[in-house]
Design an enzyme around this catalytic site. Structure first.
Site, PDB file in Angstrom:
ATOM      1  N   CYS A 110       0.876  -1.182   0.000  1.00 25.20           N
ATOM      2  CA  CYS A 110       0.000   0.000   0.000  1.00 25.20           C
ATOM      3  C   CYS A 110       0.907   1.224   0.000  1.00 25.20           C
ATOM      4  O   CYS A 110       1.072   1.889   1.021  1.00 25.20           O
ATOM      5  CB  CYS A 110      -0.907  -0.012   1.223  1.00 25.20           C
ATOM      6  SG  CYS A 110      -1.798  -1.576   1.473  1.00 25.20           S
ATOM      7  N   ALA A 112       1.404   4.324  -1.801  1.00 20.85           N
ATOM      8  CA  ALA A 112       1.226   5.772  -1.982  1.00 20.85           C
ATOM      9  C   ALA A 112       1.142   6.473  -0.623  1.00 20.85           C
ATOM     10  O   ALA A 112       0.617   5.903   0.333  1.00 20.85           O
ATOM     11  CB  ALA A 112      -0.030   6.046  -2.806  1.00 20.85           C
ATOM     12  N   ASP A 179       2.117  -1.123   5.078  1.00 16.35           N
ATOM     13  CA  ASP A 179       1.653  -0.010   5.901  1.00 16.35           C
ATOM     14  C   ASP A 179       0.163   0.062   5.635  1.00 16.35           C
ATOM     15  O   ASP A 179      -0.291   0.713   4.702  1.00 16.35           O
ATOM     16  CB  ASP A 179       2.375   1.281   5.524  1.00 16.35           C
ATOM     17  CG  ASP A 179       2.017   2.420   6.454  1.00 16.35           C
ATOM     18  OD1 ASP A 179       1.975   2.190   7.671  1.00 16.35           O
ATOM     19  OD2 ASP A 179       1.756   3.524   5.970  1.00 16.35           O
ATOM     20  N   CYS A 232      -0.942   3.281  11.676  1.00 15.61           N
ATOM     21  CA  CYS A 232      -0.838   4.514  12.462  1.00 15.61           C
ATOM     22  C   CYS A 232      -2.044   4.612  13.388  1.00 15.61           C
ATOM     23  O   CYS A 232      -2.666   5.662  13.526  1.00 15.61           O
ATOM     24  CB  CYS A 232      -0.698   5.746  11.572  1.00 15.61           C
ATOM     25  SG  CYS A 232      -2.046   5.988  10.394  1.00 15.61           S
TER      26      CYS A 232
END
Length: 465
Positions: A110, A112, A179, A232
């Site tokens: 993932c 970008a 991520d 995150c």
């Protein structure tokens, strides 16, 4: 800052007596980070020429804090030379802690906008291959620009569902970074708008996506390879819960230690089904423990699969291309580059000429934005080099260069796409293609005739006043 009530209650339960210290972080300013592109410049050399006031990020060897309220590193010629990437400090950690070596086959699932992919590509130092994928075609375009700005040439930029890639890359990769899309709880301070998104699509929604992505990635990792999963967010379902799900489906995976930093917090075995002690090897980053936003990381190694040995993994190499003679104008241009090219890796499609990474599988019906290094285009009777090639080169690799000092106003004029007068620099040099540099770092190409430089800087990249 008014946190969503459900989120606040969850964090109180997770942090206990630390909650007040965590909540106090929302009254502090966010941190801004800059990561040096070590494929173009060493950290030591960058510190010598850096025009900004920077402070080292202690757990990232090529990372620095800068004052984002006073300085604008994105509006500087060194940014246009690809010497650094602007990235939130905690977000630098996943790519830093995945142990990528030159020659590896690496996948960023993932990818970008490219903050992690650019670091993975820099670590490869031009060998091996980086496959950078993002399901969003519009976001993948930004990813491509950032990779080309960084000078990464041994890459594939794709825009596909991760599940589709498993049929092409089964057990192909040495290293994989995920991520994952997540509820973003760790970014509430940086971007308060994410709180509304959290209320609309909470952890349960993202957990389903994450479980699909990690199991698809597991199929693409070779036995002995390593996978780094990051989010995150603070949510246990999305963090320890996702890793527990992966290990239940693929028991050949084991959790590995992550290179420590004093601000890291251990993962929570109590947040994982079964409460396995190994989950302490995963890492939680909290903003009240270190100068960055919230993050979670888990590094895993894939053991031997519990399947019949010798089974066909479905991976078939791209057929070897016949070594056809290159067009004369391309051959002539390449003589000006001090680099050895493998004739079998050139791929000419229509007018465009690519230099491909080695040992790729057959990739029919895959949505590419870029495959390999775009060298340039074959026009009628001439070859025009690309912006991507300019960024991939080092000054000493190209025979004809114009190197402007940072103080020269022609640097900004070049970046704006203006024609340059350079007769004071070229002397008796011949006309032709020149690599334009700032302080020795390439910016792009120009075509010289009679002391005037016709600007070939890519229009979409130009400096905006």
């Amino acid at each position: 800052m008014n946190l969503p009530k459900a989120f606040e209650e969850k964090m109180r339960a997770l942090l206990g007596e630390e909650f007040d210290a965590y909540a106090a972080c929302y009254d502090e300013p966010r941190y801004y980070g800059l990561r040096v592109n070590t494929s173009k410049i060493s950290v030591e050399e960058f510190q010598k020429i850096c025009p900004f006031s920077i402070t080292p990020i202690p757990w990232i060897k090529n990372g620095f804090y800068y004052d984002g309220e006073k300085e604008s590193p994105a509006k500087h010629p060194y940014y246009f030379a690809g010497l650094y990437y602007l990235q939130e400090p905690s977000a630098m950690t996943p790519a830093d802690r995945l142990p990528v070596e030159p020659g590896d086959r690496v996948l960023d699932v993932c990818a970008a906008p490219g903050g992690k992919a650019t670091e993975l590509g820099a670590k490869l130092q031009g060998s091996g291959v980086l496959v950078a994928n993002d399901i969003s075609n519009s976001r993948a375009k930004g990813l491509l620009k950032n990779l080309e700005l960084f000078g990464i040439g041994n890459m594939l930029v794709l825009s596909e569902e991760p599940g589709k890639l498993t049929g092409y890359f089964r057990e192909y990769f040495d290293k994989i970074l995920i991520d994952a899309p997540c509820s973003g709880e760790g970014m509430f301070r940086k971007d308060p708008k994410m709180m509304k998104a959290w209320e609309e699509h909470g952890p349960e929604f993202f957990s389903r996506l994450q479980r699909s992505i990690v199991t698809q990635a597991a199929e693409m990792l070779r036995p002995g390879g390593m996978l780094l999963y990051s989010t995150c967010t603070f949510d246990a379902l999305e963090n320890e819960g996702t890793i527990a799900y992966l290990m239940e489906k693929y028991p050949e995976f084991e959790i590995c230690e992550i290179r420590p930093y004093e601000g890291f917090t251990h993962g929570r075995p109590d947040c994982a089904p079964g409460g396995q002690a190994d989950f302490r090897k995963t890492v939680r980053i909290f903003p009240h423990h270190m100068k960055g936003e919230g993050h979670y990381l888990a590094l895993l190694k894939k053991g031997e699969a519990k399947e019949t040995e010798g089974a066909d993994n479905g991976l078939h190499s791209e057929p070897s291309k016949a070594k056809k003679p290159l067009p004369d104008d391309l051959e002539m241009f390449l003589k000006g580059i001090k680099r050895t090219f493998d004739p079998g890796r050139f791929d000419i499609r229509g007018e465009r000429v690519y230099y491909m990474p080695q040992d790729l599988p057959a990739l029919s019906k895959v949505r590419f934005l870029r495959s390999g290094l775009l060298l340039g285009e074959l026009k009628k009777g001439r070859f025009e080099p690309s912006q991507a090639l300019a960024m991939n080169l080092k000054k000493e690799e190209y025979s004809q260069t114009i190197d402007l000092p940072l103080s020269d106003d022609r640097v900004i004029k070049y970046l704006k796409g203006e024609t340059l007068l350079v007769d004071d620099l070229v002397g008796s040099k011949e006309k032709g293609w020149y690599l334009v540099c700032v302080d020795g770092y390439p910016l792009g190409f120009g075509k010289l005739a009679g002391g005037t430089m016709k600007n070939k800087y890519l229009p979409g990249w130009r400096w905006q006043s």
